[in-house]
Design a protein around this motif. Structure first.
Motif, mmCIF file in Angstrom:
data_model
loop_
_atom_site.group_PDB
_atom_site.id
_atom_site.type_symbol
_atom_site.label_atom_id
_atom_site.label_comp_id
_atom_site.label_asym_id
_atom_site.label_seq_id
_atom_site.Cartn_x
_atom_site.Cartn_y
_atom_site.Cartn_z
ATOM 1 N N ALA A 94 0.688 -1.365 0.032
ATOM 2 C CA ALA A 94 -0.063 -0.031 0.149
ATOM 3 C C ALA A 94 0.614 1.381 0.006
ATOM 4 C CB ALA A 94 -1.050 -0.115 1.222
ATOM 5 N N GLN A 95 1.866 1.316 0.739
ATOM 6 C CA GLN A 95 2.669 2.437 0.640
ATOM 7 C C GLN A 95 3.361 2.750 -0.564
ATOM 8 O OE1 GLN A 95 5.186 1.026 3.868
ATOM 9 N NE2 GLN A 95 3.977 1.954 5.561
ATOM 10 N N ALA A 96 3.866 1.539 -1.127
ATOM 11 C CA ALA A 96 4.609 1.632 -2.748
ATOM 12 C C ALA A 96 3.465 2.364 -3.387
ATOM 13 C CB ALA A 96 5.207 0.449 -3.109
ATOM 14 N N PHE A 97 2.368 1.942 -3.523
ATOM 15 C CA PHE A 97 1.211 2.323 -4.381
ATOM 16 C C PHE A 97 1.079 3.756 -4.125
ATOM 17 C CE2 PHE A 97 -3.289 3.391 -5.158
ATOM 18 C CZ PHE A 97 -3.507 2.822 -6.174
ATOM 19 N N ALA A 98 1.025 4.226 -2.667
ATOM 20 C CA ALA A 98 0.834 5.650 -2.448
ATOM 21 C C ALA A 98 1.966 6.484 -2.949
ATOM 22 C CB ALA A 98 0.500 5.608 -0.937
ATOM 23 N N ILE A 99 3.054 6.053 -2.829
ATOM 24 C CA ILE A 99 4.167 6.801 -3.414
ATOM 25 C C ILE A 99 4.292 6.969 -4.886
ATOM 26 C CG2 ILE A 99 6.767 6.592 -3.474
ATOM 27 C CD1 ILE A 99 7.044 5.085 -0.884
ATOM 28 N N ALA A 100 3.850 5.849 -5.679
ATOM 29 C CA ALA A 100 3.649 6.286 -7.041
ATOM 30 C C ALA A 100 2.466 7.330 -7.315
ATOM 31 C CB ALA A 100 3.483 4.934 -7.617
ATOM 32 N N VAL A 101 1.463 6.921 -6.746
ATOM 33 C CA VAL A 101 0.200 7.946 -6.758
ATOM 34 C C VAL A 101 0.608 9.318 -6.730
ATOM 35 C CG1 VAL A 101 -2.131 8.614 -6.463
ATOM 36 C CG2 VAL A 101 -1.566 6.255 -6.681
ATOM 37 N N SER A 102 1.258 9.470 -5.473
ATOM 38 C CA SER A 102 1.927 10.838 -5.103
ATOM 39 C C SER A 102 2.938 11.596 -6.041
ATOM 40 C CB SER A 102 2.379 10.774 -3.698
ATOM 41 O OG SER A 102 2.879 11.857 -3.334
ATOM 42 N N LEU A 103 3.816 10.496 -6.392
ATOM 43 C CA LEU A 103 5.030 11.239 -7.401
ATOM 44 C C LEU A 103 4.491 11.449 -8.724
ATOM 45 C CD1 LEU A 103 7.976 8.888 -6.548
ATOM 46 C CD2 LEU A 103 7.673 11.282 -6.052
ATOM 47 N N GLU A 104 3.197 10.876 -9.234
ATOM 48 C CA GLU A 104 2.606 11.236 -10.420
ATOM 49 C C GLU A 104 1.913 12.458 -10.411
ATOM 50 O OE1 GLU A 104 -0.447 11.733 -13.414
ATOM 51 O OE2 GLU A 104 -0.725 11.266 -11.148
ATOM 52 N N ALA A 105 1.055 12.678 -9.293
ATOM 53 C CA ALA A 105 0.332 13.792 -8.786
ATOM 54 C C ALA A 105 1.282 15.121 -8.896
ATOM 55 C CB ALA A 105 -0.521 13.399 -7.666
ATOM 56 N N LYS A 106 2.529 14.848 -8.492
ATOM 57 C CA LYS A 106 3.441 16.029 -8.316
ATOM 58 C C LYS A 106 4.388 16.331 -9.481
ATOM 59 C CE LYS A 106 4.132 15.506 -3.238
ATOM 60 N NZ LYS A 106 4.638 15.224 -2.004
ATOM 61 N N GLY A 107 4.064 15.402 -10.625
ATOM 62 C CA GLY A 107 4.472 15.744 -11.779
ATOM 63 C C GLY A 107 5.739 14.840 -12.076
ATOM 64 N N ALA A 108 6.185 14.023 -11.130
ATOM 65 C CA ALA A 108 7.437 13.481 -11.319
ATOM 66 C C ALA A 108 7.528 12.341 -12.725
ATOM 67 C CB ALA A 108 7.937 12.758 -9.974
ATOM 68 N N PHE A 109 6.510 11.884 -13.030
ATOM 69 C CA PHE A 109 6.439 10.874 -14.013
ATOM 70 C C PHE A 109 4.949 10.966 -14.534
ATOM 71 C CE2 PHE A 109 6.788 8.299 -10.377
ATOM 72 C CZ PHE A 109 5.473 7.516 -10.505
ATOM 73 N N THR A 110 4.465 10.536 -15.617
ATOM 74 C CA THR A 110 3.178 10.135 -16.178
ATOM 75 C C THR A 110 2.792 8.985 -15.998
ATOM 76 O OG1 THR A 110 3.773 9.744 -18.548
ATOM 77 C CG2 THR A 110 3.605 12.218 -17.999
ATOM 78 N N TRP A 111 1.375 8.769 -15.981
ATOM 79 C CA TRP A 111 0.937 7.404 -15.983
ATOM 80 C C TRP A 111 1.493 6.440 -17.230
ATOM 81 C CZ3 TRP A 111 0.294 6.000 -11.439
ATOM 82 C CH2 TRP A 111 -0.499 6.605 -10.642
ATOM 83 N N PRO A 112 1.424 7.080 -18.359
ATOM 84 C CA PRO A 112 2.082 6.383 -19.447
ATOM 85 C C PRO A 112 3.683 5.779 -19.118
ATOM 86 C CG PRO A 112 0.847 8.090 -20.451
ATOM 87 C CD PRO A 112 0.858 8.411 -19.079
#
Length: 99
Positions: free
Chosen positions: A15-33
């Motif tokens: 769950a923590q790894a999932f949340a980190i990925a979602v947070s980083l995408e939301a901050k523009g660190a990478f895109t979903w593609p």
């Protein structure tokens, strides 16, 4: 897909790894593609690992590729967590001390 009565995550770290990925995408660190490509690659090359082990590997690689954390910094963080976990009595929260 998990049946409705089963948990989505088997362990808290998933769950923590999932949340980190979602947070980083939301901050523009990478895109979903970009994320989908990285995760797909890890699933392909690490087929014997669990889905969330592949998720974590993809997250680690993207974080390094995007220079959010260097490989040395990532490995130092892993080492610090391992030492903290070994020093923590069972049933107590692991505390990572800042250097």
């Amino acid at each position: 897909m998990n049946p409705p009565d089963e948990p989505v995550f088997n362990e808290p770290w998933e769950a923590q790894a999932f949340a980190i990925a979602v947070s980083l995408e939301a901050k523009g660190a990478f895109t979903w593609p970009e994320w989908a490509q990285a995760l797909g690659h890890e699933i392909k090359v690490q087929g014997a690992r669990s889905y969330y082990e592949c998720w974590l590997a993809a997250l680690e690689k993207l974080v390094e590729e995007k220079r959010l954390l260097s490989e040395a910094e990532r490995l130092a963080r892993i080492d610090a967590w391992d030492r903290a976990a070994k020093a923590t009595p069972h049933g107590h929260p692991i505390e990572l001390k800042r250097a």
